[in-house]
Design an enzyme around this catalytic site. Sequence first.
Site, PDB file in Angstrom:
ATOM      1  N   HIS A   1       3.819  43.160  46.043  1.00 22.28           N
ATOM      2  CA  HIS A   1       4.032  41.908  46.779  1.00 22.28           C
ATOM      3  C   HIS A   1       4.860  42.214  48.021  1.00 22.28           C
ATOM      4  CE1 HIS A   1       6.713  38.273  47.449  1.00 22.28           C
ATOM      5  NE2 HIS A   1       5.512  37.774  47.636  1.00 22.28           N
TER       6      HIS A   1
ATOM      7  N   HIS B   1       7.973  39.075  57.142  1.00 21.01           N
ATOM      8  CA  HIS B   1       7.929  37.893  56.287  1.00 21.01           C
ATOM      9  C   HIS B   1       8.179  36.662  57.160  1.00 21.01           C
ATOM     10  CE1 HIS B   1       9.173  36.043  52.139  1.00 21.01           C
ATOM     11  NE2 HIS B   1       7.981  35.676  52.532  1.00 21.01           N
TER      12      HIS B   1
END
Length: 739
Positions: free
Chosen positions: A289, A334
């Site tokens: 992830h 992110h």
Amino acid sequence: MQQGTLMRKVKSKSWKKQRFFKLQDDCMTIWYQSKRTGKTESAFSISDVETVREGHQSEVLQSLAEEFPPERCFTIVFYGRRGNLDLIAGSAEEAQCWVQGLRQLIEPRSFPLIFALVSLTWIRDWFQKADKNKDGRMNFKEVQHLLKMMNVDMNEDHALRLFQDADKSESGTLEGEEFVLFYKALTQRQEVLSLFQEFSEDGKKLTLLELVDFLRQEQLEDEGAEEMAMELIDKYEPSETARARHVLSADGFLMYLCSPEGSIFNPQHRALWQDMNQPLCHYFISSSHNTYLIEDQLRGQSSIEGYIRALKRGCRCLEVDCWDGPNGEPMVYHGHTFTSKIPFREVVSTLGNQTDGQNPPTPFPPGCQRELVLLAPSSAGSQGKTNVVEEPGTPKCLSIPNRQELKHKILLKGKKIGRLEDMLDGPGDEVPDVSDDDNGAEAEEERRRTKVVLDDAPSTQHSSVFQKDKETLAQALSDCVIYCKNVSFRGFQEARSHSRPSEISSLSESKARKLIRDAGNEFVCHNAWQLTRIYPSGMRTDSSNYSPQEMWNVGCQIVALNFQTAGMEMDLCDGLFSQNGRCGYVLKPPFMRDEETLFNPGDPSSREGPGPITLTIQVISGQQLPKVANSKDITDPLVRVEIHGVPADQAHQETKYIENNGFNPCWDETLQFQLHVPELALVRFVVEDYDKTSRNDFVGQFTLAFANIKPGYRHIHLLSKDGTSIPPSSLFVHIRITE
């Protein structure tokens, strides 16, 4: 290497300093010093080195690609969390000398050599630590200090007796061979000697027939036991005379038990041993992830090192979050956080290098703020062309190809215009709505992942991601997505009626748990024909992990974890994927590959096949357990055995703790477990330092799938919290499996 070489140590584009590197005479230590001051800066042990990478295979060296050719560059990668060491040699020849030399030093060719090197290194290291006045000798006071450092609480009279027996020169000190004698007396394995004598008629050797009896009766090595006995003697017996007589001494017997053949892990399962011609949905796939992050999810560093380390660890499903950057260049980070950014082209280049591909994946057009998941069916290091899968032109594309057909290819998971048969659906079907049962931070995470920029016009991150109006997906990006078209999950009935095997749904961990509780069997059936990806909750900003086991129990193939975070969850991941050549693919059990299966993990009786089996583990002893970091106390070790599997099989038991002995504790306790679905079970051995006033401290662990366990007398070679080897620390156990 032993003469020394002047090389550049680099930390950034601006920090490039010359250092003199030299391999010590022991061939186990490298030190380097400043060229300007001549002062030794640092040293490291060969045993701390995990691997050596050639060329521009680090973020720092990639940034210097135009300044220094790849032939002169290499990276030394250390175990654990220690940073890499990036070096630039004066010539390609010097670089190759160090690269090949280091690789030979860290990868001995046979276990006896490893065993000898580890023993010698261990002895030398302890001698240097305990020799306080550095005179090359050790008096009894220094020996007492050594014993405490080695996790041994020994009676002073017994310690003095061992000391005097080893002091052959009667000088009152130990030096050289005398210390080796002392060490061997200290490490004598009485429990192994007793086992040896049980099968040896004269107590001094095992004849070929006696060794065959041991292999058959205790190790359950029925097939080819005679041939195996001959091989073990040839491989592990240190005495040439004994080898010529085809007998095994006590030293050879111990070396065998400590070898890969004597490990709890079936050595045949270390290599590729499963059928690799099944459809992709029939495998558990090692998955990460936010692969680019090496710290937390809010302010952590983004680095190509995340991709390199994940691929080296066997990960086969990687995540890339692409956002518009300066001058229209895509950046990876992110979104809507303070994490650092890396250029998308560097990620693509890294993936091309790590998969040995001749061409990296095709770059994506600007204006493509986008989450991408990359599936790499070929194992790292395989030869041949690696590229993005091309659009198929036959109806065969309606079902996903098998793993062999996808070899040397990279699949992209993402949104796609229309179905694979090139018949466009309405645009309203392309961007999924958030499920009613998603809420809070997880709902926001789902929106961030599914709302994408659809046109090529520049736009800001915030307006594009949270824009409520549905837009049109860029055709160039859509064309790159072939077999893993992302679709919203609207229930199992809807999926069976309208979805294709070549489509995939992503679910948050909480959504997956609800489906497991409410419709376990339907979830298993769904995963028998279509891929499902599970990702961590958006609340896990610290990069913590959920347990992957409950997701594997229903056959979810792509269970994405934060690889940068050590702990039980990553131990399970490493334990499952340590088999099958570490290719990152593990074949699911037959009852999880049948679309009409009745199996429900909540009801073990739904599994077709024999009844439950009994796993009996006798925890006999431990060897040279590491001390807890920053602790001056001697370890009080206990062993906990955990079963991770379907709910009915989840269990743990532990031994009593042994006071003040981390060096050679002996428990001799038996633990027993019943396994209803052994095909899904993972067994985790954990050693802890007991503390009656606070939480126990972690010492070491080893995790493996039940299917990979070898019965009999076995050693378990412990791993650190980061999953790295900590030789010579081990457990000695006896395993029995009965139906």
